[in-house]
Design a protein around this motif. Structure first.
Motif, PDB file in Angstrom:
ATOM      1  N   THR A  14      -7.042   7.691  -4.913  1.00 31.84           N
ATOM      2  CA  THR A  14      -6.302   8.132  -3.724  1.00 31.84           C
ATOM      3  C   THR A  14      -5.046   8.930  -4.072  1.00 31.84           C
ATOM      4  OG1 THR A  14      -5.258   5.965  -3.672  1.00 31.84           O
ATOM      5  CG2 THR A  14      -7.149   6.321  -2.211  1.00 31.84           C
TER       6      THR A  14
ATOM      7  N   VAL B  35      -8.174  11.302   5.802  1.00 33.58           N
ATOM      8  CA  VAL B  35      -7.923  11.501   4.394  1.00 33.58           C
ATOM      9  C   VAL B  35      -8.759  12.695   3.922  1.00 33.58           C
ATOM     10  CG1 VAL B  35      -9.738   9.850   3.715  1.00 33.58           C
ATOM     11  CG2 VAL B  35      -7.914  10.423   2.098  1.00 33.58           C
TER      12      VAL B  35
ATOM     13  N   LEU C 282      -4.392   2.071  -2.769  1.00 33.10           N
ATOM     14  CA  LEU C 282      -3.411   3.113  -2.494  1.00 33.10           C
ATOM     15  C   LEU C 282      -2.042   2.591  -2.915  1.00 33.10           C
ATOM     16  CD1 LEU C 282      -2.946   5.904  -1.077  1.00 33.10           C
ATOM     17  CD2 LEU C 282      -2.420   4.628   0.982  1.00 33.10           C
TER      18      LEU C 282
END
Lengths: 364, 302
Positions: A341, A276, A260
């Protein structure tokens, strides 16, 4: 043609609150879809705008007219009902002509308008029939014709396609969109079908339990959902949501570690992110036991013809992966899943989206 | 023996033995009963209408003489006229009043259930009791109308002794007693109408008055027709109220066909003539009902 505004509109039926303080502005000429599961208050909002229900509190205006307490007939709106609500004792011609006749339009003018509208909707050959002699799709067109035959300030449509079969629904979706576009009339369209909302509307208003969740253009609703409800309600199959933990480098999801970027990580930590979310098309299947991936087990594989949906069980939930056509895997076999991500969004414990999907990178 | 063979040995086939006779056996009691109480009496009545009677005894076959005699009998023609005007006036009032009450009571408001219940009451009171109560109201010496009139400084009110007033008094009684039936049928009809077309009409711009004229009444037509036919058939046979109140008087002002037929049969013992009168009356009602059904069918869109 005019803008439509709800300000602080509330409605309760006895002790049941159907609408809690709805604030919603539909710009002039816009096509707004009210989207939500059944019982979310979207039809109530529409009926309040039509004047068929009176709000418990708040104000409704069309253009600069306050119409909150006006009779439906004084609001200058046209409505298409879910059940079409045609007049069973009148021919198709008389049905379409009715709104004009009530306004004392001359017979020759009526005839011209009805014929024009009938030609637009390709129902000219049905004018002498009675509603009960028509199919659902034909009745639907008559109901539309009756709404557009005069030039109202706004169109109200209450799930007009929900009684049609799937194929016809798709055809009519496009036709109504074209029609509203060419007429340019402000339109409120109630639906529980996200495909209708996303494909037809300029603006989508998502509602839940009488509360407005988000108003935005369809692409924004899909890419930047305001909260977990919108994220999982819109999209087929829905967005995958899994609990997330922040390790020393990257994030931990279901036992796997994913990278990330630092700024997104900082934002997440600051906002107290707990989950998430990632769209099925942003997830890919990889071989098991790879770095930067989660391990799971194939629960079921669903070939859709043009693509394949793979349902993967991971330790903290499930992930649906949208992958290429012709993909096969044995049920129960081990699988790895990975995603970038940047394409994920992050929710806090209340379900609000705190970090959105990053704008797509160039060249991808 | 295989399983299938063992099963089929126990299976009875349809359309054999008792299967064929059973429906007829089950119907037989009802058919016999209907013959005894409906078909035979009607047949006997028709037979009687072709006979000449003296002192209550059949004395000979006269063919259609009784029927032809009716149409030159001023008393019969008068009774027919009185009956038709009575039916037309009473049913018209009952329908309009019943419709208005039904439209009002179809709305939901506080106490509407109680009101609906109260409006039904006249219909469920025994007709003779209603007639006796109305006699107490109409009586010229100490009737309610007279008492009220005198307390207001007026004189006695004469209803039953005056031809036109007696006739209207009877109509009023019938309207009081049978408006509830029209109300009930029409209320059920209104409540069974779909809701959405009415909402569509309001949005399309119709005022409440236009909604009534353009939608409620046209959609209610079939029910309205049934209500009118039922009441018409029933009003044709009105007897007990008139018998209690006026016996057809004063003069022949309230002499309905039923009263005239009763007098003919039981006062004058002219059984054959009375039978012909009632058969004719039955045919008239049948014709009216058939015509009404025809009209009804024409009114319902395909």
């Amino acid at each position: 043609m005019s803008a439509v505004t709800f300000s602080g509109v509330e409605k309760s039926f006895g002790s049941v609150a159907a609408l809690r303080s709805l604030d919603l502005a539909v710009p002039d000429h816009a096509f707004l879809a009210l989207l939500g599961p059944s019982g979310c208050g979207k039809t109530t909002a529409l009926r309040i705008l039509a004047g068929l229900e009176l709000p418990t509190a708040g104000k409704v205006s069309i253009g600069d007219r306050d119409v909150t307490r006006l009779q439906p007939r004084d609001r200058d709106i046209a409505m298409v009902f879910q059940s079409y609500a045609l007049y069973p004792h009148m021919t198709v011609y008389d049905n379409i002509r009715y709104p004009l006749r009530i306004r004392n339009m001359s017979e020759s003018e009526c005839r011209k308008k009805v014929t024009d509208v009938a030609a637009t909707l390709e129902i000219g050959h049905l004018l002498d029939r009675f509603p009960r002699q028509l199919s659902g799709g034909q009745r639907q067109r008559i109901a539309l014709a009756r709404a557009i035959v005069r030039d109202p300030a706004a169109f109200l449509m209450d799930e007009p396609l929900s009684n049609l079969d799937a194929r016809l629904r798709m055809t009519m979706r496009g036709e109504i969109k074209r029609l509203c576009h060419s007429l340019g009339t402000t339109t409120l369209y109630v639906t529980h079908d996200q495909a209708e909302a996303l494909t037809m509307a300029d603006l989508v208003a998502v509602m839940r339990d009488g509360v407005l969740q988000q108003v935005a253009p369809p692409a924004e609703i899909y890419d930047q959902p305001a909260n977990r409800f919108v994220a999982t309600f819109v999209g087929v199959p829905p967005m995958n949501v899994l609990p997330v933990e922040f390790g020393r480098d990257g994030i931990q999801v279901a036992g796997g570690v994913l990278g990330l970027s630092d700024d997104r990580r900082t934002a997440c930590l600051k906002a107290g992110v707990s989950d998430v979310g990632i769209r099925p098309e942003d997830v890919e299947l990889v071989a098991p036991n790879q770095p930067n991936a989660l391990n799971g087990e194939v629960y079921v594989v669903e070939p859709m013809g043009n693509e394949t949906l793979v349902d993967v069980r991971v330790s903290t939930g499930r992930l649906v992966v949208r992958t290429r056509r012709g993909f096969t895997a044995a049920i129960g076999s081990a699988a790895g899943v990975a995603f970038d991500t940047h394409n994920a969004c992050f929710f806090d414990a209340q379900g609000l989206t705190r970090v959105h999907r990053a704008p797509s990178k160039g060249g991808e | 023996m295989s399983v299938v063979a063992r099963l089929s040995a126990n299976v009875r086939r349809q359309g054999e033995g008792l299967d064929l006779a059973l429906p007829y056996l089950l119907l037989a009691p009802a058919v016999l009963f209907a013959f005894a109480v409906l078909v035979y009496p009607i047949w006997d009545g028709i037979r009687a209408s072709t006979m000449s009677y003296r002192y209550g005894k059949a004395v000979g076959w006269v063919g259609f003489d009784n029927y032809t005699r009716l149409w030159s009998d001023p008393q019969f023609l008068n009774a027919l006229w009185v009956t038709v005007s009575f039916v037309a006036l009473a049913v018209a009032f009952e329908t309009v009043l019943g419709l208005a009450l039904a439209l009002f009571c179809a709305n939901e408001f506080r106490g509407v259930r109680l009101l609906r219940g109260i409006l039904i009451i006249p219909m469920v009171i025994t007709p003779v009791v209603v007639a006796i109560v109305f006699r107490l109201i109409y009586a010229s010496d100490a009737g309610m109308l007279t008492v009220v009139s005198q307390s207001l400084g007026g004189g006695p009110v004469e209803i039953l002794g005056h031809p036109a007033r007696a006739f209207l008094g009877l109509v009023a009684l019938d309207v009081w007693e049978w408006t509830p039936l029209e109300f009930l049928i029409l209320l059920a009809g209104i409540q069974s109408l779909p809701v959405e077309p009415f909402e569509a009409a309001r949005v399309d711009g119709a005022s409440p008055w236009r909604v009534l004229l353009d939608h409620t009444l046209p959609m209610l037509k079939p029910v309205l027709a049934i209500a009118i036919v039922l009441r018409t058939i029933d009003a044709f046979g009105t007897f007990d109220q008139v018998f209690v109140l006026t016996r057809g008087g004063p003069g022949e002002a309230t002499k309905l066909l039923s009263i005239y037929g009763y007098d003919t049969a039981f006062k004058f013992q002219d059984t054959g003539y009375a039978a012909a009168l009632f058969v004719t009356m039955g045919l008239l009602i049948l014709a009216a009902a058939l015509a009404a059904v025809r009209i009804m069918k024409g009114m319902t869109p395909p």
